[in-house]
Design an enzyme around this catalytic site. Structure first.
Site, PDB file in Angstrom:
ATOM      1  N   GLY A   1       0.739   4.857   6.843  1.00  0.00           N
ATOM      2  CA  GLY A   1       1.069   5.824   5.790  1.00  0.00           C
ATOM      3  C   GLY A   1       0.087   7.000   5.809  1.00  0.00           C
ATOM      4  N   ASP A   2      -1.178   6.693   6.028  1.00  0.00           N
ATOM      5  CA  ASP A   2      -2.196   7.754   6.063  1.00  0.00           C
ATOM      6  C   ASP A   2      -1.960   8.670   7.268  1.00  0.00           C
ATOM      7  OD1 ASP A   2      -3.223   6.168   4.027  1.00  0.00           O
ATOM      8  OD2 ASP A   2      -4.465   5.031   5.433  1.00  0.00           O
TER       9      ASP A   2
HETATM   10  N1  LIG Z   1       7.374  -1.394  11.666  1.00  0.00           N
HETATM   11  C1  LIG Z   1       7.329  -0.084  11.874  1.00  0.00           C
HETATM   12  N2  LIG Z   1       8.008   0.475  12.906  1.00  0.00           N
HETATM   13  C2  LIG Z   1       8.011   1.795  13.120  1.00  0.00           C
HETATM   14  N3  LIG Z   1       7.337   2.658  12.337  1.00  0.00           N
HETATM   15  C3  LIG Z   1       6.638   2.174  11.290  1.00  0.00           C
HETATM   16  C4  LIG Z   1       6.580   0.782  11.014  1.00  0.00           C
HETATM   17  N4  LIG Z   1       5.798   0.602   9.903  1.00  0.00           N
HETATM   18  C5  LIG Z   1       5.386   1.836   9.529  1.00  0.00           C
HETATM   19  N5  LIG Z   1       5.895   2.775  10.351  1.00  0.00           N
HETATM   20  C6  LIG Z   1       5.733   4.239  10.261  1.00  0.00           C
HETATM   21  O1  LIG Z   1       4.659   4.571   9.390  1.00  0.00           O
HETATM   22  C7  LIG Z   1       5.139   5.264   8.224  1.00  0.00           C
HETATM   23  C8  LIG Z   1       4.388   4.799   6.997  1.00  0.00           C
HETATM   24  O2  LIG Z   1       4.553   3.406   6.851  1.00  0.00           O
HETATM   25  P1  LIG Z   1       4.472   2.619   5.474  1.00  0.00           P
HETATM   26  O3  LIG Z   1       5.634   2.938   4.632  1.00  0.00           O
HETATM   27  O4  LIG Z   1       4.267   1.182   5.842  1.00  0.00           O
HETATM   28  O5  LIG Z   1       3.169   3.261   4.805  1.00  0.00           O
HETATM   29  P2  LIG Z   1       2.140   2.666   3.748  1.00  0.00           P
HETATM   30  O6  LIG Z   1       2.773   1.539   2.994  1.00  0.00           O
HETATM   31  O7  LIG Z   1       1.598   3.805   2.995  1.00  0.00           O
HETATM   32  O8  LIG Z   1       1.012   2.109   4.742  1.00  0.00           O
HETATM   33  P3  LIG Z   1      -0.604   2.106   4.625  1.00  0.00           P
HETATM   34  O9  LIG Z   1      -0.949   2.021   3.150  1.00  0.00           O
HETATM   35  O10 LIG Z   1      -1.032   0.877   5.393  1.00  0.00           O
HETATM   36  O11 LIG Z   1      -1.113   3.337   5.270  1.00  0.00           O
HETATM   37  C9  LIG Z   1       6.641   4.973   8.175  1.00  0.00           C
HETATM   38  O12 LIG Z   1       7.319   6.005   7.500  1.00  0.00           O
HETATM   39  C10 LIG Z   1       6.972   4.890   9.665  1.00  0.00           C
HETATM   40  O13 LIG Z   1       7.068   6.191  10.230  1.00  0.00           O
HETATM   41  O1  LIG Z   2      -7.589  -0.586  -1.662  1.00  0.00           O
HETATM   42  P1  LIG Z   2      -6.933   0.755  -1.363  1.00  0.00           P
HETATM   43  O2  LIG Z   2      -7.885   1.889  -1.519  1.00  0.00           O
HETATM   44  O3  LIG Z   2      -5.631   0.946  -2.070  1.00  0.00           O
HETATM   45  O4  LIG Z   2      -6.495   0.717   0.170  1.00  0.00           O
HETATM   46  C1  LIG Z   2      -7.491   0.585   1.164  1.00  0.00           C
HETATM   47  C2  LIG Z   2      -6.845   0.345   2.507  1.00  0.00           C
HETATM   48  O5  LIG Z   2      -6.057  -0.845   2.546  1.00  0.00           O
HETATM   49  O6  LIG Z   2      -5.986   1.435   2.801  1.00  0.00           O
HETATM   50  C3  LIG Z   2      -6.125   1.836   4.152  1.00  0.00           C
HETATM   51  C4  LIG Z   2      -4.783   1.859   4.809  1.00  0.00           C
HETATM   52  O7  LIG Z   2      -3.945   2.762   4.162  1.00  0.00           O
HETATM   53  C5  LIG Z   2      -7.097   0.847   4.787  1.00  0.00           C
HETATM   54  O8  LIG Z   2      -7.902   1.503   5.724  1.00  0.00           O
HETATM   55  C6  LIG Z   2      -7.884   0.321   3.621  1.00  0.00           C
HETATM   56  O9  LIG Z   2      -8.435  -0.953   3.836  1.00  0.00           O
END
Ligand SMILES: Nc1ncnc2c1ncn2[C@@H]1O[C@H](COP(=O)(O)OP(=O)(O)OP(=O)(O)O)[C@@H](O)[C@H]1O
Ligand SMILES: O=P(O)(O)OC[C@@]1(O)O[C@H](CO)[C@@H](O)[C@@H]1O
Length: 310
Positions: free
Chosen positions: A248-249
């Site tokens: 997501g980041d």
């Molecule tokens: N299984 C997957 N296959 C392909 N692309 C993925 C997958 N998981 C995540 N992505 C890509 O990453 C983007 C962000 O993923 P996600 O919705 O899981 O973000 P998040 O929940 O904010 O993750 P995080 O907090 O770990 O950064 C998605 O929009 C997609 O482009």
């Molecule tokens: O506890 P928070 O601040 O919600 O999330 C922290 C965290 O899960 O988010 C990043 C992935 O998005 C990781 O690098 C980190 O460990």
């Protein structure tokens, strides 16, 4: 300049094993100690994309020291405020499922908080302030509202990627961009969101309330971008998922890097999705070439409330 701000950084202790069993001794295969926290991840990817930025936030103890050194070695500029407390270590277990243990954020005193506010006051028109990651309950939300007000008054682009009650309050500051995942979007409205149709209608409500851009990320399903003028859905590229932490980041970084380089929101969104997936397909965060190799697979569809099915 693009400033990221991580109030609660972490070392992400990331370990792989074929089958994780709770309540048992598990021996793991492979271990990585990545600097983490959402703003720090945004900074690391921005730097990999060749976009200058500075990572702000709070760090302390041997873990804080490790994070700063790691970032500096990678060429990420940092300006952390020191804490007495040791920066947390978050545990990421990669097995048949992904399990995460995230520690609490630091207790911060008034002096440390005003130091950060001073740094925001020193920012200039056209800068970006990316506040990302959890915000400790011990800090009143009014403090972050104040940071958002400084951004509005100085025409600094305020990007917000947080969750829970803080997200609910801070959307009232009408950020330039927020990137909730489906779950976080649901939290904003006290509902469970499932599918693009519902995500679109709730993201649209946020846009109607005055936000600039809402990106709803949906893991392997891709993401949605909603602005005042348009709504598009992106399918994520397919690939072998290794570690989705930070995907997501990476999406946020790709969007900002591209937009800051003069591309429109749709192109920036497409680039962001490629970055998000490129991160999901490797252990650490994506490199520029990984993201660019996936770009042609990111298929965009304009959407409206009637034609999205799921
Ligand atoms: N299984 C997957 N296959 C392909 N692309 C993925 C997958 N998981 C995540 N992505 C890509 O990453 C983007 C962000 O993923 P996600 O919705 O899981 O973000 P998040 O929940 O904010 O993750 P995080 O907090 O770990 O950064 C998605 O929009 C997609 O482009
Ligand atoms: O506890 P928070 O601040 O919600 O999330 C922290 C965290 O899960 O988010 C990043 C992935 O998005 C990781 O690098 C980190 O460990």
């Amino acid at each position: 300049m693009i400033y990221t701000c991580t109030i609660t950084p972490s070392i992400d202790y990331t370990t792989y094993l074929p089958k994780f069993k709770t309540g048992k001794l598990n021996r793991t295969n492979d271990v990585h100690y990545y600097p983490g926290g959402k703003g720090i991840n945004v900074s690391r990817v921005l730097s990999r994309l060749g976009t200058p930025n500075q990572a702000l936030g709070f760090a302390g103890g041997f873990t804080g020291h490790y994070i700063e050194e790691f970032l500096q070695t990678e060429g990420v500029a940092t300006d952390f405020i020191q804490t007495e407390e040791i920066t947390r270590i978050n545990v990421k277990i990669k097995s048949d499922e992904e399990t995460e243990l995230n520690g609490p954020g630091p207790a911060l005193n008034e002096g440390q908080l005003s130091e950060l506010a001073e740094k925001v006051r020193a920012m200039e028109k056209g800068d970006w302030f990316v506040l990302a990651g959890s915000l400790p309950d011990s800090i009143p939300i009014s403090y972050f509202m104040e940071l958002a007000d400084i951004c509005r008054n100085r025409e600094i682009r305020f990007v917000l990627d947080t969750s829970g009650p803080a997200l609910k309050e801070l959307v009232k500051a009408k950020p330039f961009l927020i990137k909730p995942n489906e779950h976080e979007l649901g939290e904003l409205f006290d509902i469970e969101i499932s599918g693009k149709q519902q995500a679109l209608s709730y993201a649209s409500k946020l846009i109607e309330s005055g936000l600039g851009h809402v990106i709803v990320s949906m893991g392997g399903e891709g993401a949605l971008l909603v602005t005042k003028d348009e709504a598009v859905s992106a399918k994520a590229p397919k690939g072998q998922v290794v570690n989705t932490v930070g995907s997501g980041d990476s999406l946020v970084s790709g969007f900002i890097a591209s937009y800051a380089n003069g591309f429109d929101a749709i192109k920036a969104f497409r680039y962001g999705v490629a970055c998000g997936s490129a991160t999901a397909f490797r252990s650490d965060l994506c490199e520029k070439q990984d993201a660019e190799a996936l770009l042609s697979q990111v298929v965009l569809h304009p959407i409206n409330k009637e034609d999205v099915t799921s």
